[in-house]
Design a protein around this motif. Structure first.
Motif, short mmCIF file in Angstrom:
data_model
loop_
_atom_site.label_atom_id
_atom_site.label_comp_id
_atom_site.label_asym_id
_atom_site.label_seq_id
_atom_site.Cartn_x
_atom_site.Cartn_y
_atom_site.Cartn_z
N THR A 252 0.76 -0.99 -0.49
CA THR A 252 0.51 0.36 0.09
C THR A 252 1.00 0.98 0.31
N THR B 148 -2.64 6.84 -2.51
CA THR B 148 -4.06 6.05 -1.49
C THR B 148 -4.78 7.42 -1.94
N PHE B 149 -6.60 6.65 -2.60
CA PHE B 149 -7.38 7.88 -2.83
C PHE B 149 -8.80 7.03 -2.15
N ALA B 150 -9.28 7.98 -2.12
CA ALA B 150 -11.13 7.59 -1.49
C ALA B 150 -11.75 7.70 -3.08
N HIS B 151 -13.10 6.37 -2.78
CA HIS B 151 -13.99 5.59 -4.04
C HIS B 151 -15.00 6.49 -4.47
N SER C 89 -18.53 7.75 -5.16
CA SER C 89 -19.63 7.02 -5.41
C SER C 89 -20.14 6.61 -7.37
#
Length: 242
Positions: free
Chosen positions: A10, A15-18, A20
């Motif tokens: 990781t 790193t990114f948020a998903h 919707s």
């Protein structure tokens, strides 16, 4: 793979948020943009057939008195109908609060913009003030009418849907619009009339009735489009259950 290996893997990547995949954020964005633009347009009083005069008893038919937001503001109720029909009252209420906050933020920014010292070469200060100046009565009228009208629109649609389920969408759309638009128009016009130059009872009654009838008529005319949008979203929203 151990927990340590997973953490190392990781760490090697950003790193990114998903985001919707649903349509809700898109509708909220359109809803908020419509409110902001239409409230700026509403600062101009508009008269159609200004050279004509026609009355029906105490009601003035011509000239038709309205505000500059008349052509766009109905879209906010159409979007509100889609939100209420597909996502329910709680999600629509969240969108309404976001729109409310955006209107307050816009009013603050416009006020601050006007108060900032102008550069020597800037010659449009008064024109800017006349277009986006924060008029307390118009701001209060817009916020009060919007909040009450949209809440009633959403509550009415959801209550009708509780009884009709997926049937009679036309009844939900028209019924909610009549309740919401009438409350919105009456509250807004009662507070804002004097600020845009309406000074007689005949002009005020004309302003309220024309605004209400126009917005309701737009809802009816675009109902086929609203039907298609709602059907499209329902089929593609992963969490919508028939």
């Amino acid at each position: 793979m151990t927990a340590s290996d997973q953490q190392t893997k990781t760490a090697d990547h950003a790193t990114f948020a998903h985001v919707s995949r649903g349509y809700y954020p898109t509708f909220v964005a359109l809803f908020t943009a419509t409110l902001l633009i239409s409230n700026i347009c509403a600062t101009k009083g508009v008269a159609f057939f200004a050279d004509s005069s026609l009355t029906l008893g105490p009601l003035q038919i011509l000239p038709i008195i309205t505000d500059g937001g008349f052509f766009l503001f109905p879209l906010a109720y159409i979007l509100g109908d889609v939100l209420s029909e597909v996502y329910g009252f709680k999600s629509t209420r969240r969108a309404i609060y976001l729109g409310f906050g955006a209107l307050i933020l816009a009013a603050f920014c416009f006020w601050l913009l006007i108060e900032l010292p102008s550069a020597d070469f800037y010659e449009n200060q008064e024109a800017l003030r006349s277009v986006v100046g924060v008029y307390p009565r118009l701001l209060l009228a817009g916020l009060a009418g919007y909040l009450v009208g949209q809440m009633l629109n959403s509550v009415t649609l959801v209550l009708i849907k509780e009884r009709t389920k997926e049937k009679h969408l036309w009844a939900r759309l028209i019924g909610s619009t009549i309740v919401g638009e009438f409350a919105d128009t009456l509250i807004f016009c009662s507070i804002a009339a004097g600020a845009i130059g309406i000074s007689t009872w005949s002009d005020f009654v004309n302003y309220v009735i024309v605004g209400f009838l126009w917005k309701t008529l737009v809802e009816v005319l675009v109902m086929p489009i609203t039907y298609r949008v709602i059907a499209y979203v329902k089929k593609r929203e992963p969490t919508y259950q028939l």
